[in-house]
Each structure stands twice: as structure tokens, then as C-alpha cells.
Design a protein around this motif. Sequence first.
Motif, PDB file in Angstrom:
ATOM      1  N   ALA A  12      32.500  34.920  48.857  1.00 26.18           N
ATOM      2  CA  ALA A  12      33.226  33.669  48.607  1.00 26.18           C
ATOM      3  C   ALA A  12      34.622  33.966  48.050  1.00 26.18           C
ATOM      4  N   TYR A  13      34.737  34.928  47.160  1.00 22.41           N
ATOM      5  CA  TYR A  13      36.051  35.203  46.559  1.00 22.41           C
ATOM      6  C   TYR A  13      37.018  35.827  47.571  1.00 22.41           C
ATOM      7  N   VAL A  14      36.478  36.655  48.467  1.00 24.41           N
ATOM      8  CA  VAL A  14      37.335  37.251  49.500  1.00 24.41           C
ATOM      9  C   VAL A  14      37.790  36.171  50.490  1.00 24.41           C
ATOM     10  N   PHE A  15      36.880  35.272  50.822  1.00 29.18           N
ATOM     11  CA  PHE A  15      37.244  34.158  51.708  1.00 29.18           C
ATOM     12  C   PHE A  15      38.354  33.314  51.072  1.00 29.18           C
ATOM     13  N   GLN A  16      38.199  33.010  49.793  1.00 30.64           N
ATOM     14  CA  GLN A  16      39.211  32.195  49.112  1.00 30.64           C
ATOM     15  C   GLN A  16      40.545  32.933  49.034  1.00 30.64           C
ATOM     16  N   ASP A  17      40.452  34.239  48.933  1.00 31.37           N
ATOM     17  CA  ASP A  17      41.663  35.061  48.910  1.00 31.37           C
ATOM     18  C   ASP A  17      42.378  34.978  50.262  1.00 31.37           C
ATOM     19  N   ALA A  18      41.593  35.065  51.339  1.00 23.89           N
ATOM     20  CA  ALA A  18      42.196  34.960  52.677  1.00 23.89           C
ATOM     21  C   ALA A  18      42.825  33.581  52.855  1.00 23.89           C
ATOM     22  N   LEU A  19      42.153  32.580  52.342  1.00 23.53           N
ATOM     23  CA  LEU A  19      42.670  31.213  52.439  1.00 23.53           C
ATOM     24  C   LEU A  19      44.018  31.092  51.722  1.00 23.53           C
ATOM     25  N   ARG A  20      44.084  31.590  50.500  1.00 23.96           N
ATOM     26  CA  ARG A  20      45.346  31.461  49.758  1.00 23.96           C
ATOM     27  C   ARG A  20      46.450  32.294  50.414  1.00 23.96           C
ATOM     28  N   ARG A  21      46.073  33.456  50.935  1.00 22.69           N
ATOM     29  CA  ARG A  21      47.067  34.288  51.602  1.00 22.69           C
ATOM     30  C   ARG A  21      47.580  33.612  52.876  1.00 22.69           C
ATOM     31  N   TRP A  22      46.654  32.955  53.590  1.00 23.21           N
ATOM     32  CA  TRP A  22      47.075  32.296  54.825  1.00 23.21           C
ATOM     33  C   TRP A  22      47.976  31.100  54.517  1.00 23.21           C
TER      34      TRP A  22
ATOM     35  N   MET B  80      44.793  24.382  44.421  1.00 22.72           N
ATOM     36  CA  MET B  80      43.490  24.771  44.927  1.00 22.72           C
ATOM     37  C   MET B  80      42.611  25.157  43.743  1.00 22.72           C
ATOM     38  N   TYR B  81      41.431  24.558  43.712  1.00 21.35           N
ATOM     39  CA  TYR B  81      40.486  24.895  42.647  1.00 21.35           C
ATOM     40  C   TYR B  81      39.298  25.613  43.268  1.00 21.35           C
ATOM     41  N   THR B  82      38.968  26.765  42.714  1.00 19.61           N
ATOM     42  CA  THR B  82      37.828  27.522  43.217  1.00 19.61           C
ATOM     43  C   THR B  82      36.889  27.824  42.063  1.00 19.61           C
ATOM     44  N   CYS B  83      35.620  27.501  42.248  1.00 25.23           N
ATOM     45  CA  CYS B  83      34.657  27.746  41.177  1.00 25.23           C
ATOM     46  C   CYS B  83      34.484  29.250  41.015  1.00 25.23           C
ATOM     47  N   GLY B  84      34.686  29.697  39.806  1.00 28.19           N
ATOM     48  CA  GLY B  84      34.657  31.133  39.542  1.00 28.19           C
ATOM     49  C   GLY B  84      33.305  31.608  39.057  1.00 28.19           C
ATOM     50  N   PRO B  85      33.279  32.818  38.552  1.00 28.14           N
ATOM     51  CA  PRO B  85      32.005  33.437  38.191  1.00 28.14           C
ATOM     52  C   PRO B  85      31.440  32.905  36.864  1.00 28.14           C
ATOM     53  N   THR B  86      30.123  32.906  36.781  1.00 28.59           N
ATOM     54  CA  THR B  86      29.463  32.757  35.487  1.00 28.59           C
ATOM     55  C   THR B  86      29.314  34.176  34.962  1.00 28.59           C
ATOM     56  N   VAL B  87      29.982  34.452  33.857  1.00 31.11           N
ATOM     57  CA  VAL B  87      30.095  35.854  33.447  1.00 31.11           C
ATOM     58  C   VAL B  87      28.896  36.285  32.593  1.00 31.11           C
ATOM     59  N   TYR B  88      27.769  36.468  33.282  1.00 32.76           N
ATOM     60  CA  TYR B  88      26.551  36.908  32.586  1.00 32.76           C
ATOM     61  C   TYR B  88      25.938  38.149  33.215  1.00 32.76           C
TER      62      TYR B  88
ATOM     63  N   ILE C  79      41.803  41.523  45.940  1.00 31.89           N
ATOM     64  CA  ILE C  79      41.871  40.059  45.898  1.00 31.89           C
ATOM     65  C   ILE C  79      43.050  39.679  45.005  1.00 31.89           C
ATOM     66  N   GLU C  80      43.923  38.847  45.539  1.00 28.67           N
ATOM     67  CA  GLU C  80      45.082  38.424  44.739  1.00 28.67           C
ATOM     68  C   GLU C  80      44.624  37.625  43.536  1.00 28.67           C
ATOM     69  N   ARG C  81      45.350  37.767  42.455  1.00 27.66           N
ATOM     70  CA  ARG C  81      44.986  37.003  41.266  1.00 27.66           C
ATOM     71  C   ARG C  81      45.345  35.529  41.443  1.00 27.66           C
ATOM     72  N   ALA C  82      44.451  34.654  40.967  1.00 26.47           N
ATOM     73  CA  ALA C  82      44.768  33.226  40.918  1.00 26.47           C
ATOM     74  C   ALA C  82      45.849  33.024  39.861  1.00 26.47           C
ATOM     75  N   GLU C  83      46.471  31.848  39.872  1.00 22.09           N
ATOM     76  CA  GLU C  83      47.531  31.587  38.903  1.00 22.09           C
ATOM     77  C   GLU C  83      46.950  31.362  37.503  1.00 22.09           C
ATOM     78  N   VAL C  84      45.790  30.726  37.436  1.00 22.05           N
ATOM     79  CA  VAL C  84      45.174  30.461  36.125  1.00 22.05           C
ATOM     80  C   VAL C  84      43.673  30.761  36.177  1.00 22.05           C
ATOM     81  N   TYR C  85      43.185  31.418  35.138  1.00 22.64           N
ATOM     82  CA  TYR C  85      41.744  31.651  34.986  1.00 22.64           C
ATOM     83  C   TYR C  85      41.275  31.032  33.670  1.00 22.64           C
ATOM     84  N   PRO C  86      41.104  29.726  33.636  1.00 17.95           N
ATOM     85  CA  PRO C  86      40.704  29.115  32.367  1.00 17.95           C
ATOM     86  C   PRO C  86      39.245  29.416  32.022  1.00 17.95           C
TER      87      PRO C  86
END
Length: 448
Positions: A19-29, A1-9, A81-88
Motif C-alpha cells: 500500500a505504501y509503495v502504491f501511494q508513493d507511485a501515486l504521489r510521484r505520478w 492527499m491523506y493516506t492512513c499510515g502504520p500502527t506502530v506496534y 518511498i518519498e517522504r510525505a509532507e507531514v507525519y502527524p
Amino acid sequence: MYTCGPTVYNFAHIGNFRAYVFQDALRRWLKYRGYQVTQVMNLTDVDDKTIRDSRKEGIPLRQFTERYAKAFFDDIATLNIERAEVYPKATEHITEMVELIKKLIQKGFAYKSGDSVYFDVTKFRGYGKLSKVKVEDLMTSVRVKVDSYARGEARDFALWKGWDEDDGDVFWETELGKGRPGWHIECSAMSTKYLGESLDIHSGGVDLIFPHHENEIAQSEAATGKRFAKYWLHCEHLMVNGQKMSKSLGNFYTLRDLLEKGYDPRAIRYILLSTHYRRPLNFTFEELEAAQRTVGRLREFVERLKPTTGGEDGDRKVSQLVRETKGRFEEAMDDDLDVNMALVAVFDFVREMNRLMTGATISEKGVQEARDLMTAFDKILGILGPSGEAAELTKEEKMLIQAREEARRKRDWKTADQIRDELRKLGLELEDTAQGVRWRRTTRQEKS
Ligand SMILES: [Zn+2]
């Protein structure tokens, strides 16, 4: 699963966190249903906005973006929010992006113009299939160098941006020349690196459909000839009191703003979670307070679960109720993550259990069944604790807070302040309110 993350500015706002909480619920489900999840979420640490604002502040790009990357990780821990496996990070994948751009040039999908490289949208036949923008309206190629542009305007977009003065000292010397990558190419390059050429699920906010996700599809599919993502899930906007959230309207909130007002992170998580992701969420403080009460009631309910005596045999009824509720919850979540209906099942369960506990005999076994059900649900909802690593106090922290309370009662302000400083070092900020002491996390605690 790829989720577009934050622009850190800057600090992410509550719309981003929806959006991040929704994606968290998705991965948990997905995990609940037995899938193995590998989630990749990128951090955009070089683009038009990060460069613009770091230069405005007069500090190096890396130093600037690291501040907000750290804030992002603190905030997602606060929201459980659970951590994703990779944060490139984009800046650490310039080589991969250059390789991908070279491939697109070779295959005839990209061309050089001046010092920059652009993607030719007329060459990719599938362009517009996600957002439904029309390419055939284009008489001649029109190019854009900026990362964001209006919906409905299919444009040749920049893959590689030749250096100009506005970039200051932000550039890479590569085979494509001196410059930096465009925003869109980073997601194609990094998703391929960590997830392969085709991925199962791609998600983000609706505002990313065009041009960002449309461009990701074009880049990836032009390069590989394979389908990029099987499923796209887009989360709707968050409104505040029925209006678009904006700084000028004074209704713009970061997570930190809400915590400063004293709201419980679990209530914030609850409110972001409880509206179906494809419906706009209208955020109001009345709703947030209601969410706070709801979360409190659910927690109390779990604490109150105890064996009871008197009346009919309750265990059998509890078993049946647990089975039914589990079925309803799962059916709702399987139906495109209908959290709303799933919560209705939870509330019905709480009401029914409360009734049984007053008029039936329930043994420890029955109580345990009910408790296990709530624990299973909370693996998805993440609002009850102690699953929330950010939401629970450690023993040491609890003792320190008690010691400080004790000192304050004795009017020993010096000790109280010392303890407060000590807790601050542990990443816990205290606030004394009329209702007692409140606390929030300021830094994430590493799992031991
Ligand atoms: Zn992206």
C-alpha cells in the motif's frame, strides 16, 4: 492527499508496504503531471494494539511505539518511498480529537455512555455509502468499544474510550473525562488540521474500507456538513503463494525478513509496484528473483547506452521511439495508474534500443535522449538509482567497502572488522556472500 499510515506496534509486513509503495507511485505520478502534492500520513501510536503489546512487554507506550516508528521510517527509505509532507502522531493531537468529539456531541451525532463517547450511526444519513453496509438492519443501537470489528456490522463505535484497567497508565484527562481516543477519530481530526475539511484523495488498503474509512467519513461529514474526500483509492491484498499471509502459516514476511535473505530492496519495490493496485498481488520467491533480474537488466541497459557507429542514421529513430514510448507510458499511468502497461512500454523501448544500437549510428544526442527518458520514468518507478537515497552508496561508503575488501584479501580480519563496525555506525550492514559483499541500510540517512 491523506493516506492512513502504520500502527506502530510491530515491523510492517510486505502487504503493508504494498500500500505504501502504491501511494508513493501515486504521489510521484501526480507530481510528474504537474500537480502540487501535500501528503499527510498519520502514525497511530495509541490504540488497542499498541497499548496491549507495550503492556505485554512492560515498557512505556511512547518508548514502545518510537521503536517501531523509527523502523517504519528506515523501511520506507530502504524501499525508496518519498517522504510525505507531514507525519502527524495521534498522541500529539488529542486536543484536536477532543474538540471534534465535542462538536459531534453538540450536533447530536454522538452520545455519552458510561465514561465513553460513541458515534450514533443511525443519525448520519450517509453511513454505509463507501462500504455499502446497511444501517437500517439495526433494530436498536449496538455499541462496540474495540477499534476493529467485522465487516457488515454497522455499530455505534467509540470516539472516546473511558479509562479501564487494560489501559494501564495510558490516558488523558480531558473535558470528556479520563480516557483515550478511539482509532477512527484520529484520522478525521488530523486530516482536517493539515488538509482542511475536504481533501482531494484519500487512500489505504482495502481492509480499511470498513469500518475505518466508513467511520472517518461519518465523523468528518457529520461535523462539517461537507464532503470529506473526493477520491478514494484502495489497494488490494497481498497473498503469498496464493494464500493469505499469516504467522501461523509461516508465510509472513516483513521487509527485514526479505533483506536478510539477501534480496535487493529495488527488486522488492519493483515486485510491490508492478501489479496493478486494484488486483491482488501474489507474492512468490520465484517472482522476486525474476524481479531482481529485471531490475538488474534495466540498470545494465542504462549503463550500456553509448554512441554507436555503422549502418543507418539512428538518432531520428531514437527520437521517434522516445516520443512513442513516453506517450504509451503516460497513457498507461493516466489510466488509473496502470503500472503494468507502463512497464510493457519500457521493456519494448529497451528491446528496440538494443536493436538500434547494434545496427545504426547513434550520436551522443540520441543516447542522451534515451537516457533522459529512463531517468524520467525512474522518477516514478524508483528502481534504477541514483534517485534512491537509500539505494545508492556514498563515495565514503564505497571507499570503506573497498578498503574492507582489500583487508579481507590480505586476511587482515581485524581491520576488516573495524571497517565493518564503522559502516554499521553509518547505518550500513554488510553481508559476505558467495557472490561478493552485499549491503543494506539499517537507518535512514538524512538528506544533506
Ligand atoms: Zn485512517
